[in-house]
Design an enzyme around this catalytic site. Structure first.
Site, mmCIF file in Angstrom:
data_model
loop_
_atom_site.group_PDB
_atom_site.id
_atom_site.type_symbol
_atom_site.label_atom_id
_atom_site.label_comp_id
_atom_site.label_asym_id
_atom_site.label_seq_id
_atom_site.Cartn_x
_atom_site.Cartn_y
_atom_site.Cartn_z
ATOM 1 N N ARG A 121 0.997 -1.294 -0.010
ATOM 2 C CA ARG A 121 -0.001 0.069 0.058
ATOM 3 C C ARG A 121 0.809 1.235 -0.101
ATOM 4 O O ARG A 121 0.499 2.431 0.480
ATOM 5 C CB ARG A 121 -0.871 0.087 1.406
ATOM 6 C CG ARG A 121 -1.931 -1.105 1.178
ATOM 7 C CD ARG A 121 -3.051 -0.923 2.095
ATOM 8 N NE ARG A 121 -4.014 -2.006 2.179
ATOM 9 C CZ ARG A 121 -3.762 -3.204 2.769
ATOM 10 N NH1 ARG A 121 -2.967 -3.389 3.711
ATOM 11 N NH2 ARG A 121 -4.594 -4.141 2.675
ATOM 12 N N LYS A 143 3.328 11.729 -11.129
ATOM 13 C CA LYS A 143 2.370 10.899 -11.997
ATOM 14 C C LYS A 143 3.272 9.532 -12.212
ATOM 15 O O LYS A 143 4.369 9.615 -12.734
ATOM 16 C CB LYS A 143 2.237 11.398 -13.313
ATOM 17 C CG LYS A 143 1.128 12.370 -13.289
ATOM 18 C CD LYS A 143 0.669 12.819 -14.540
ATOM 19 C CE LYS A 143 -0.701 13.895 -14.725
ATOM 20 N NZ LYS A 143 -0.816 14.368 -16.121
ATOM 21 N N GLU A 185 10.679 20.129 -23.920
ATOM 22 C CA GLU A 185 9.746 20.117 -22.948
ATOM 23 C C GLU A 185 10.511 21.303 -22.058
ATOM 24 O O GLU A 185 9.674 22.326 -21.487
ATOM 25 C CB GLU A 185 9.994 19.042 -21.830
ATOM 26 C CG GLU A 185 9.412 17.915 -22.530
ATOM 27 C CD GLU A 185 7.846 17.814 -22.525
ATOM 28 O OE1 GLU A 185 7.287 18.528 -22.130
ATOM 29 O OE2 GLU A 185 7.479 16.634 -23.143
ATOM 30 N N LYS A 227 7.412 23.365 -12.982
ATOM 31 C CA LYS A 227 6.767 22.335 -13.136
ATOM 32 C C LYS A 227 6.179 21.913 -11.582
ATOM 33 O O LYS A 227 4.984 21.606 -11.325
ATOM 34 C CB LYS A 227 7.353 21.055 -13.436
ATOM 35 C CG LYS A 227 6.678 19.852 -13.337
ATOM 36 C CD LYS A 227 6.567 18.618 -14.174
ATOM 37 C CE LYS A 227 5.617 17.627 -14.146
ATOM 38 N NZ LYS A 227 5.563 16.398 -14.883
ATOM 39 N N GLU A 237 -3.975 17.010 -11.144
ATOM 40 C CA GLU A 237 -4.754 17.482 -12.619
ATOM 41 C C GLU A 237 -6.411 17.520 -12.681
ATOM 42 O O GLU A 237 -7.021 16.897 -13.503
ATOM 43 C CB GLU A 237 -4.255 16.704 -13.728
ATOM 44 C CG GLU A 237 -4.360 17.066 -15.191
ATOM 45 C CD GLU A 237 -3.476 16.682 -16.264
ATOM 46 O OE1 GLU A 237 -2.584 16.255 -15.928
ATOM 47 O OE2 GLU A 237 -3.848 17.130 -17.445
ATOM 48 N N ARG A 241 -3.278 21.978 -14.020
ATOM 49 C CA ARG A 241 -1.955 21.149 -14.381
ATOM 50 C C ARG A 241 -2.149 20.855 -15.789
ATOM 51 O O ARG A 241 -0.998 20.758 -16.621
ATOM 52 C CB ARG A 241 -1.950 19.974 -13.467
ATOM 53 C CG ARG A 241 -0.660 19.220 -13.700
ATOM 54 C CD ARG A 241 -0.504 18.123 -12.600
ATOM 55 N NE ARG A 241 0.604 17.099 -12.955
ATOM 56 C CZ ARG A 241 1.313 16.352 -12.399
ATOM 57 N NH1 ARG A 241 0.842 16.544 -11.168
ATOM 58 N NH2 ARG A 241 2.159 15.554 -12.595
ATOM 59 N N ASN A 245 0.235 20.607 -20.736
ATOM 60 C CA ASN A 245 0.109 19.902 -22.022
ATOM 61 C C ASN A 245 0.098 20.695 -23.181
ATOM 62 O O ASN A 245 -0.233 20.406 -24.400
ATOM 63 C CB ASN A 245 -1.523 19.206 -21.929
ATOM 64 C CG ASN A 245 -1.412 18.186 -20.970
ATOM 65 O OD1 ASN A 245 -0.315 17.318 -20.563
ATOM 66 N ND2 ASN A 245 -2.526 18.011 -20.476
ATOM 67 N N HIS A 248 0.925 19.412 -26.540
ATOM 68 C CA HIS A 248 0.763 17.859 -26.470
ATOM 69 C C HIS A 248 -0.528 17.325 -27.171
ATOM 70 O O HIS A 248 -0.456 16.190 -27.355
ATOM 71 C CB HIS A 248 0.546 17.482 -25.025
ATOM 72 C CG HIS A 248 2.149 17.514 -24.381
ATOM 73 N ND1 HIS A 248 2.971 18.515 -24.207
ATOM 74 C CD2 HIS A 248 2.833 16.456 -24.056
ATOM 75 C CE1 HIS A 248 4.028 18.310 -23.940
ATOM 76 N NE2 HIS A 248 4.040 16.938 -23.479
ATOM 77 N N HIS A 252 0.641 14.507 -29.051
ATOM 78 C CA HIS A 252 0.049 13.094 -28.737
ATOM 79 C C HIS A 252 -0.787 12.613 -30.142
ATOM 80 O O HIS A 252 -0.515 11.193 -30.230
ATOM 81 C CB HIS A 252 -0.948 13.082 -27.509
ATOM 82 C CG HIS A 252 -0.138 13.145 -26.079
ATOM 83 N ND1 HIS A 252 -0.689 13.797 -25.128
ATOM 84 C CD2 HIS A 252 1.004 12.722 -25.822
ATOM 85 C CE1 HIS A 252 -0.080 13.641 -24.247
ATOM 86 N NE2 HIS A 252 1.207 13.072 -24.344
ATOM 87 N N HIS A 265 8.891 11.279 -28.177
ATOM 88 C CA HIS A 265 8.001 12.354 -27.414
ATOM 89 C C HIS A 265 8.062 13.554 -27.770
ATOM 90 O O HIS A 265 7.262 14.447 -28.405
ATOM 91 C CB HIS A 265 7.594 12.090 -26.060
ATOM 92 C CG HIS A 265 6.556 12.789 -25.526
ATOM 93 N ND1 HIS A 265 5.580 12.800 -25.670
ATOM 94 C CD2 HIS A 265 7.041 13.677 -24.376
ATOM 95 C CE1 HIS A 265 4.883 13.753 -24.937
ATOM 96 N NE2 HIS A 265 5.749 14.309 -24.113
#
Ligand SMILES: NC(=O)c1ccc[n+]([C@@H]2O[C@H](COP(=O)([O-])OP(=O)(O)OC[C@H]3O[C@@H](n4cnc5c(N)ncnc54)[C@H](O)[C@@H]3O)[C@@H](O)[C@H]2O)c1
Ligand SMILES: [Zn+2]
Length: 358
Positions: A121, A143, A185, A227, A237, A241, A245, A248, A252, A265
């Site tokens: 956990r 994340k 980035e 960030k 998010e 947040r 993106n 992106h 993406h 990427h």
């Protein structure tokens, strides 16, 4: 060494950025209160380059160290690999006080973080990112996750690390193409939040060759600060947040359309940022001069800027519409207000296509 604190109440943690930090990892982890039993998760290539100095440092600070090697590559960022890590941790009788250390790029970082989030956990973990993308993005903000055959990062958790250790020396072995992709980035942070960072890059990125180590430390620290401040405002998010993106939505879509085979990427995001800037220009959020500065900097960084003529724009749009950020036939775009600020706009497919640049 520069230190950035990510302020999230009891989940707060420091990010240390500097040269020759791997040999200090043990001491810095002790100072952060990491338990003495740790498992370093990495792949064979990165282990060959950086495991020894990390292990030596950990041993000399009194840590008991296990090493878990996982196969290299995005295709192994899945639950099967996580399961092999669990097996080792159970076999080694790891307990709640033990910790994981992610030594590698975003693939290792995301997967190790997810393992730490779920084993018993939740146990502590430390990020030691070794790609520029992981140093300025993936290792910061909590994340974590793995891929499913149906899509990337479909399984995951928000789970903050205990500490992030960024040694810029690890970038020396990174292939130039990966380094350049990571720069996308950094350019993004300049566009969304920091005109001074953007100007610094304009002054120093005369071609795609690497920045000096001193400058890298600075640029990475500034990126992590940006960030961190976004994550501090919106950890999970719910809304804000999503400014991260920028570039992106198209990025993406382009990655998915080309089945993740054509672009790294950061390369797809570079194209996406120019498109987002073009849409911003069309929406009168951004003037022509700012748009040209963005396009020029991306070009000077050695990154692609245009959607290749072979790409079917309708297909590209389809991939945008299935994006998590879309509803009601319109797509939520992060746009730029000149350089250093953002705005969210809902756009129809027709509005998007009208601005896209070949
Ligand atoms: N968690 C987040 O917020 C977040 C953000 C962005 C991206 N990501 C994830 O990050 C992943 C991409 O990360 P990445 O770009 O770091 O790629 P990666 O982890 O696949 O690493 C790229 C390649 O470089 C090698 N490598 C790593 N460090 C090296 C070094 N110092 N020298 C030489 N080779 C080295 C790796 O073995 C790998 O082959 C994706 O899975 C993406 O989903 C996560
Ligand atoms: Zn990105």
């Amino acid at each position: 060494m520069q230190t950035i604190n990510v302020n999230l109440g009891e989940r707060s943690y420091p990010i240390h950025v500097g040269e020759s930090l791997l040999p200090q990892a043990g001491e810095l982890m002790r100072r952060a209160g990491v338990g003495e039993r740790v498992a370093v998760v990495t792949d064979a290539k990165i282990a060959g380059l950086y495991l020894k100095p990390l292990e030596e440092s950990l041993h000399s600070s009194g840590f008991k160290v296990a090493t878990v090697l996982v196969p290299e590559g995005e295709e192994h960022k899945n639950l099967a690999t996580v399961s092999t890590i669990y097996d080792r941790l159970v076999g080694e009788r790891f307990d709640r006080g033990s910790a994981l250390v992610a030594l590698g790029g975003g693939v290792i970082g995301d997967m190790t973080g997810f393992t730490a989030a779920t084993f018993l956990r939740g146990i502590s973990y430390v990020q030691v990112p070794t790609t520029l993308l992981a140093q300025v993005d993936a290792s910061v903000g909590g994340k974590t996750g793995v891929n499913r055959p149906e899509g990337k990062n479909l399984i995951g958790a928000f789970y903050q690390p205990r500490l992030v250790l960024i040694d810029v020396d690890t970038l020396q072995s990174l292939p130039q193409r990966e380094l350049t992709a990571g720069l996308a980035e950094v350019v993004k942070y300049g566009i969304i939040a920091d005109p001074a960072l953007f100007a610094l890059l304009e002054e120093n990125l005369h071609d795609s060759t690497a920045l000096s180590r001193e400058l890298l430390v600075h640029v990475i620290a500034v990126s992590c600060r940006i960030k961190a401040s976004v994550v501090e405002k919106d950890e999970r998010e719910s809304d804000y947040r999503a400014v991260l993106n920028f570039g992106h939505t198209v990025g993406h879509a382009l990655e998915a359309l080309t089945r993740y085979e054509t672009y790294l990427h950061g390369e797809a995001v570079a194209i996406g940022m120019v498109q987002a800037a073009a849409i911003s220009l069309r929406e009168r959020l951004c003037d022509k001069a700012a748009f040209e500065r963005i396009r020029r900097l991306i070009f000077r960084a050695g990154l692609p800027a245009e959607i290749p003529s072979g790409v079917d724009l309708r297909e590209l749009l389809k991939h945008m519409e299935v994006d998590k950020k879309s509803t009601g036939g319109k797509v939520k775009f992060v746009l730029c207000r000149g350089i250093g600020a953002t705005a969210f706009h809902w756009l129809s497919p027709a509005e998007i296509v009208a601005a896209l640049q070949r």
